[in-house]
Write a protein that holds these residues in place. Structure first.
Motif, short mmCIF file in Angstrom:
data_model
loop_
_atom_site.label_atom_id
_atom_site.label_comp_id
_atom_site.label_asym_id
_atom_site.label_seq_id
_atom_site.Cartn_x
_atom_site.Cartn_y
_atom_site.Cartn_z
N MET A 13 0.83 -1.18 0.00
CA MET A 13 0.00 0.00 0.00
C MET A 13 0.88 1.24 0.00
SD MET A 13 -2.93 -0.71 2.73
CE MET A 13 -4.41 -1.40 2.15
N GLN A 14 0.64 2.12 -0.91
CA GLN A 14 1.46 3.31 -1.04
C GLN A 14 0.71 4.53 -0.55
OE1 GLN A 14 3.35 3.81 -4.82
NE2 GLN A 14 3.75 5.97 -4.46
N TRP A 15 1.38 5.30 0.29
CA TRP A 15 0.86 6.60 0.71
C TRP A 15 1.38 7.63 -0.30
CZ3 TRP A 15 1.34 7.42 6.70
CH2 TRP A 15 0.77 6.35 7.37
N THR A 16 0.59 8.66 -0.56
CA THR A 16 0.98 9.68 -1.53
C THR A 16 1.05 11.04 -0.85
OG1 THR A 16 -0.16 8.45 -3.27
CG2 THR A 16 0.39 10.75 -3.74
N ASN A 17 2.18 11.70 -1.04
CA ASN A 17 2.36 13.06 -0.52
C ASN A 17 1.79 14.02 -1.56
OD1 ASN A 17 3.26 15.54 0.38
ND2 ASN A 17 5.34 14.85 0.80
N SER A 18 0.58 14.53 -1.31
CA SER A 18 -0.06 15.38 -2.31
C SER A 18 0.48 16.81 -2.27
CB SER A 18 -1.57 15.38 -2.15
OG SER A 18 -1.96 15.99 -0.94
N SER A 19 0.97 17.24 -1.09
CA SER A 19 1.59 18.57 -0.98
C SER A 19 2.25 18.67 0.39
CB SER A 19 0.55 19.68 -1.15
OG SER A 19 -0.35 19.69 -0.05
N GLU A 20 3.18 19.59 0.49
CA GLU A 20 3.77 19.87 1.80
C GLU A 20 4.28 21.30 1.82
OE1 GLU A 20 8.14 18.29 2.52
OE2 GLU A 20 7.00 16.73 1.47
N HIS A 21 4.35 21.85 3.02
CA HIS A 21 4.89 23.20 3.18
C HIS A 21 5.75 23.24 4.44
CE1 HIS A 21 1.25 23.46 5.67
NE2 HIS A 21 1.91 24.36 6.37
N THR A 22 6.69 24.16 4.44
CA THR A 22 7.64 24.30 5.54
C THR A 22 6.99 25.07 6.68
OG1 THR A 22 9.50 24.21 4.02
CG2 THR A 22 9.92 25.18 6.19
N VAL A 23 7.11 24.52 7.89
CA VAL A 23 6.59 25.22 9.08
C VAL A 23 7.73 25.76 9.95
CG1 VAL A 23 4.40 23.98 9.12
CG2 VAL A 23 6.35 23.07 10.40
N TYR A 24 8.95 25.25 9.74
CA TYR A 24 10.12 25.75 10.46
C TYR A 24 11.36 25.38 9.65
CZ TYR A 24 13.89 26.35 13.77
OH TYR A 24 15.06 26.76 14.36
N GLU A 25 12.35 26.29 9.64
CA GLU A 25 13.58 26.03 8.88
C GLU A 25 14.76 26.68 9.57
OE1 GLU A 25 15.10 26.42 4.26
OE2 GLU A 25 13.24 27.39 4.85
N ASN A 26 15.90 26.01 9.54
CA ASN A 26 17.17 26.59 9.99
C ASN A 26 18.27 26.01 9.09
OD1 ASN A 26 18.32 24.17 11.12
ND2 ASN A 26 17.10 24.48 12.97
N PRO A 27 19.54 26.36 9.29
CA PRO A 27 20.58 25.87 8.39
C PRO A 27 20.78 24.34 8.41
CG PRO A 27 21.35 27.80 9.56
CD PRO A 27 20.05 27.41 10.20
N TRP A 28 20.27 23.64 9.42
CA TRP A 28 20.51 22.21 9.55
C TRP A 28 19.34 21.35 9.09
CZ3 TRP A 28 21.75 25.71 13.39
CH2 TRP A 28 23.11 25.98 13.50
N PHE A 29 18.11 21.84 9.24
CA PHE A 29 16.96 21.03 8.86
C PHE A 29 15.72 21.89 8.63
CE2 PHE A 29 16.80 21.22 13.49
CZ PHE A 29 15.46 21.50 13.74
N ARG A 30 14.69 21.26 8.01
CA ARG A 30 13.38 21.87 7.83
C ARG A 30 12.33 20.94 8.40
NH1 ARG A 30 14.54 21.68 2.35
NH2 ARG A 30 12.59 20.57 2.03
N VAL A 31 11.34 21.50 9.06
CA VAL A 31 10.18 20.73 9.49
C VAL A 31 9.05 21.11 8.54
CG1 VAL A 31 8.53 20.28 11.34
CG2 VAL A 31 10.93 20.73 11.90
N ASN A 32 8.50 20.11 7.87
CA ASN A 32 7.43 20.33 6.91
C ASN A 32 6.15 19.62 7.38
OD1 ASN A 32 9.31 21.64 5.38
ND2 ASN A 32 9.23 20.24 3.64
N LEU A 33 5.03 20.12 6.90
CA LEU A 33 3.75 19.48 7.13
C LEU A 33 3.24 19.01 5.77
CD1 LEU A 33 1.37 18.67 8.93
CD2 LEU A 33 0.45 20.98 8.60
N ALA A 34 3.01 17.70 5.67
CA ALA A 34 2.56 17.12 4.40
C ALA A 34 1.09 16.73 4.48
CB ALA A 34 3.39 15.88 4.09
N ASP A 35 0.40 16.89 3.36
CA ASP A 35 -0.95 16.37 3.20
C ASP A 35 -0.79 15.03 2.50
OD1 ASP A 35 -3.65 15.89 2.79
OD2 ASP A 35 -3.81 17.29 1.11
N VAL A 36 -1.00 13.96 3.26
CA VAL A 36 -0.76 12.62 2.76
C VAL A 36 -2.10 11.95 2.46
CG1 VAL A 36 0.21 10.35 3.32
CG2 VAL A 36 1.36 12.44 4.10
#
Length: 176
Positions: free
Chosen positions: A1-24
């Motif tokens: 069973m495959q989940w599909t990432n239909s969209s995502e946007h960044t909610v926090y970012e710094n030089p080391w990583f990004r936290v994104n919220l995806a609509d799966v």
């Protein structure tokens, strides 16, 4: 069973990583909000000498407040090849310059939460070039007999899954 990432946007970012919220989109059509962490690739390197000893670092990780054996590792910089990053990290953290590196394996240590990929390399040639530039990263650096690695992992002395996987692969290749 495959989940599909239909969209995502960044909610926090710094030089080391990004936290994104995806609509799966789940296989049954339902939608799920899923947080994920986007990370740069990590390069890891070690050496195994003629006595089948592996170069390791003893270090403390403040996040988990734990001590353990690890291999030299760090982030791959923009435009940098993973093998070059692994060689750079090994020299900076251990004071040993690796010879030609061989790809050992690539792992995804937390693929349910992040897209992190760790690329592990090894060599059977290393030259001591001096005191480690980044000596603050570990309390000591030692050549540890590879034959001891499986028991060290079983006792929890190598807590990082990426390091354990690479060390077990080296053990299998060299002594298996």
């Amino acid at each position: 069973m495959q989940w599909t990432n239909s969209s995502e946007h960044t909610v926090y970012e710094n030089p080391w990583f990004r936290v994104n919220l995806a609509d799966v989109v789940l296989p049954d059509g339902r939608h799920l909000d899923h947080y994920l962490i986007r990370l740069r690739a990590v390069a890891v390197a070690t050496a195994v000498n003629e006595a089948n000893e592996v170069l390791m670092l003893w270090r403390h990780r403040f996040i988990t407040d734990s001590w353990g054996w690890e291999l030299a590792a760090g982030v791959v910089e923009d435009g940098e090849e993973t093998a070059a990053a692994a060689a750079r990290e090994m020299e900076e953290e251990t004071g040993w310059r690796p010879g030609p590196l061989r790809h050992l394996l690539t792992v995804e240590p937390s693929n349910g939460l992040s897209d992190a990929r760790h690329h592990l390399y090894w060599t059977d040639e290393a030259t001591r070039v001096g005191h480690p530039q980044d000596d603050f990263e570990s309390s000591r650096r030692e050549w540890v007999p590879l034959k001891l690695v499986p028991d060290m992992i079983a006792r929890g002395e190598v807590p990082a899954a990426n390091m354990a996987a690479g060390l077990l692969m080296l053990h299998h290749m060299r002594l298996g």
